[in-house]
Motif scaffolding. Sequence first.
Motif, PDB file in Angstrom:
ATOM      1  N   SER A  78       0.799  -1.228   0.000  1.00  0.00           N
ATOM      2  CA  SER A  78       0.000   0.000   0.000  1.00  0.00           C
ATOM      3  C   SER A  78       0.829   1.274   0.000  1.00  0.00           C
ATOM      4  CB  SER A  78      -0.934   0.008   1.208  1.00  0.00           C
ATOM      5  OG  SER A  78      -0.183  -0.080   2.420  1.00  0.00           O
ATOM      6  N   THR A  79       2.047   1.232   0.534  1.00  0.00           N
ATOM      7  CA  THR A  79       2.819   2.473   0.658  1.00  0.00           C
ATOM      8  C   THR A  79       4.309   2.166   0.830  1.00  0.00           C
ATOM      9  OG1 THR A  79       2.869   4.618   1.803  1.00  0.00           O
ATOM     10  CG2 THR A  79       2.674   2.656   3.187  1.00  0.00           C
ATOM     11  N   ILE A  80       5.104   3.215   0.924  1.00  0.00           N
ATOM     12  CA  ILE A  80       6.519   3.140   1.287  1.00  0.00           C
ATOM     13  C   ILE A  80       6.682   3.816   2.643  1.00  0.00           C
ATOM     14  CG2 ILE A  80       8.841   3.997   0.764  1.00  0.00           C
ATOM     15  CD1 ILE A  80       8.058   1.691  -1.011  1.00  0.00           C
ATOM     16  N   LYS A  81       7.391   3.155   3.551  1.00  0.00           N
ATOM     17  CA  LYS A  81       7.569   3.692   4.900  1.00  0.00           C
ATOM     18  C   LYS A  81       9.001   4.084   5.221  1.00  0.00           C
ATOM     19  CE  LYS A  81       3.736   1.063   6.955  1.00  0.00           C
ATOM     20  NZ  LYS A  81       3.370   0.125   8.049  1.00  0.00           N
ATOM     21  N   ALA A  82       9.969   3.549   4.464  1.00  0.00           N
ATOM     22  CA  ALA A  82      11.374   3.810   4.807  1.00  0.00           C
ATOM     23  C   ALA A  82      12.263   3.493   3.619  1.00  0.00           C
ATOM     24  CB  ALA A  82      11.796   2.973   6.014  1.00  0.00           C
ATOM     25  N   LEU A  97       7.297  11.472  -2.128  1.00  0.00           N
ATOM     26  CA  LEU A  97       6.085  10.959  -2.769  1.00  0.00           C
ATOM     27  C   LEU A  97       5.130  10.336  -1.767  1.00  0.00           C
ATOM     28  CD1 LEU A  97       7.334   9.117  -6.002  1.00  0.00           C
ATOM     29  CD2 LEU A  97       6.294  11.383  -5.841  1.00  0.00           C
ATOM     30  N   TYR A  98       5.686   9.762  -0.694  1.00  0.00           N
ATOM     31  CA  TYR A  98       4.869   9.000   0.242  1.00  0.00           C
ATOM     32  C   TYR A  98       4.789   9.629   1.621  1.00  0.00           C
ATOM     33  CZ  TYR A  98       4.693   5.580  -3.434  1.00  0.00           C
ATOM     34  OH  TYR A  98       4.454   4.961  -4.641  1.00  0.00           O
ATOM     35  N   GLY A  99       5.193  10.886   1.707  1.00  0.00           N
ATOM     36  CA  GLY A  99       4.993  11.627   2.945  1.00  0.00           C
ATOM     37  C   GLY A  99       5.774  11.110   4.129  1.00  0.00           C
ATOM     38  N   VAL A 100       6.992  10.630   3.897  1.00  0.00           N
ATOM     39  CA  VAL A 100       7.804  10.059   4.972  1.00  0.00           C
ATOM     40  C   VAL A 100       8.770  11.113   5.506  1.00  0.00           C
ATOM     41  CG1 VAL A 100       9.472   8.269   5.582  1.00  0.00           C
ATOM     42  CG2 VAL A 100       7.645   7.771   3.938  1.00  0.00           C
ATOM     43  N   ASP A 101       8.785  11.293   6.816  1.00  0.00           N
ATOM     44  CA  ASP A 101       9.725  12.210   7.461  1.00  0.00           C
ATOM     45  C   ASP A 101      11.097  11.541   7.516  1.00  0.00           C
ATOM     46  OD1 ASP A 101      11.249  13.834   9.092  1.00  0.00           O
ATOM     47  OD2 ASP A 101       9.781  13.940  10.720  1.00  0.00           O
ATOM     48  N   VAL A 128       0.250  20.429   7.866  1.00  0.00           N
ATOM     49  CA  VAL A 128       1.471  20.332   7.093  1.00  0.00           C
ATOM     50  C   VAL A 128       1.278  19.144   6.164  1.00  0.00           C
ATOM     51  CG1 VAL A 128       3.922  19.784   7.126  1.00  0.00           C
ATOM     52  CG2 VAL A 128       2.970  21.347   8.825  1.00  0.00           C
ATOM     53  N   VAL A 129       1.469  19.369   4.880  1.00  0.00           N
ATOM     54  CA  VAL A 129       1.305  18.310   3.898  1.00  0.00           C
ATOM     55  C   VAL A 129       2.670  17.903   3.379  1.00  0.00           C
ATOM     56  CG1 VAL A 129       0.345  17.695   1.659  1.00  0.00           C
ATOM     57  CG2 VAL A 129      -0.965  19.120   3.228  1.00  0.00           C
ATOM     58  N   SER A 130       2.966  16.618   3.453  1.00  0.00           N
ATOM     59  CA  SER A 130       4.221  16.086   2.946  1.00  0.00           C
ATOM     60  C   SER A 130       3.905  14.869   2.113  1.00  0.00           C
ATOM     61  CB  SER A 130       5.147  15.703   4.096  1.00  0.00           C
ATOM     62  OG  SER A 130       6.335  15.130   3.603  1.00  0.00           O
ATOM     63  N   GLY A 131       4.250  14.915   0.826  1.00  0.00           N
ATOM     64  CA  GLY A 131       3.904  13.807  -0.051  1.00  0.00           C
ATOM     65  C   GLY A 131       2.410  13.645  -0.126  1.00  0.00           C
ATOM     66  N   THR A 132       1.897  12.458   0.241  1.00  0.00           N
ATOM     67  CA  THR A 132       0.460  12.214   0.181  1.00  0.00           C
ATOM     68  C   THR A 132      -0.189  12.244   1.552  1.00  0.00           C
ATOM     69  OG1 THR A 132       0.817   9.837   0.315  1.00  0.00           O
ATOM     70  CG2 THR A 132       0.702  10.803  -1.878  1.00  0.00           C
ATOM     71  N   HIS A 133       0.523  12.736   2.567  1.00  0.00           N
ATOM     72  CA  HIS A 133       0.002  12.723   3.919  1.00  0.00           C
ATOM     73  C   HIS A 133      -0.128  14.144   4.464  1.00  0.00           C
ATOM     74  CE1 HIS A 133       0.511   8.343   4.282  1.00  0.00           C
ATOM     75  NE2 HIS A 133       1.583   8.540   3.540  1.00  0.00           N
TER      76      HIS A 133
END
Length: 302
Positions: free
Chosen positions: A54-58, A163-167, A244-249
Motif C-alpha cells: 500500500s505504501t513506502i515507509k522507509a 512521494l509517500y509523505g515520509v519524514d 502540514v502536507v508532505s507527499g500524500t500525507h
Amino acid sequence: MALLDPGSGPADALGGPAAASTTAHAAGTMPRVHSRAEWGADESIRFWDPEFPSTIKAATIHHSADGNNYTAAQVPAMLRSIYAYHTQTRGWGDIGYNVIVDKFGRIFEGRYGGLTSTVVGAHAGGFNTFTFGVSMLGNYDLVQVPQVTVNAVSEIIAWKLGLYGVDPRGSTVLTSGGGGTARYAAGQRVTLPTVFGHRDVGSTACPGQYGYARLGEIRERVNALVGAVGRTLLRTPESAAVYVVSGTHKYPVEDLGTLAALAPWGPWATCRSSTWTDSPRARVSTAWCVHPQERCTSWTPG
C-alpha cells in the motif's frame, strides 16, 4: 562461487562521469535515473512478478560489496552481473535493489515495476515490504564513500520519500518477515529510522563501515531536500484546521505559531482547499495560496 558473464552491448557506451549528480534536483522532480534498458537489462531472464504493497515507509541503504576501482564504462556490465546473480544464482527473479548509485553519482533503475511505485524489492530479507532499497556500487567497508554518491543517494531518497509523505528524520514500525539473514524473527515488530542501513535489520556489514557512517549526513541531506520542495501548509475552509502536507500525507498543526518549530520545513504558503482525499495518489484540488503569493495552485503529489 558463481561465474557470471555480463556480456556486452550498446549499453556499455552509456557514458562517463559527466552525468554525475552534483547539485540538488529541481523542486519535486525525480533526479536523472538511467533506465534498465540503458544499462542493458535482459528482460527475458526476469521471472518475478512485481508485488505492490500500500505504501513506502522507509529507505534501506546498501553497498553492493563489489570492487571500487571500476571505470564509468564498466558500470553497465557490473549491473548486468549483479542482475544475473540475483535473478538466476540467488533465485530472486530480478535484481534485488530498487536503485543503484555508482561512485560517479549516477543513478540506475534496479528492480522492475516502476520507480514511482511501491514495488517490493529483494534487498533486505524480512524487511523488503514497505521499503525502498538503494545500493551504492562498491565496497564501502574498505574505502570512503565519494561525496557525489552521498549526494545522489540523498536526492533519490528525498524524491521517493517525498512521494509517500515520509519524514526522513523520523521513525517507523516494520514487521519482520523473518528468514534469510534477518536479525528479527518473523512477526516481530521493529522500530527503525525511516532511513536505515541494511545491517540494522540483517546479519551483515552492509553498507560497510564507511557507508554506515554517512547515514546521519544522508538523513540531513534528505530532510533538507524534502523540506525545500515537498511540504506545503494547508488550511481547509470547512474546519479551519491547519495541516502540514508532505507527499500524500497531512499532519495537523494547532496554530500558525507552531510553524517556527517546524523549520527548516519552510518556506511556507498558507493555502485553502475544498477537497482532500487520503488515497495513495491523494490530490488536493481547487487549492489557492493566500500567502506569500496571491495565485491559484493545485497540488498533486507524484
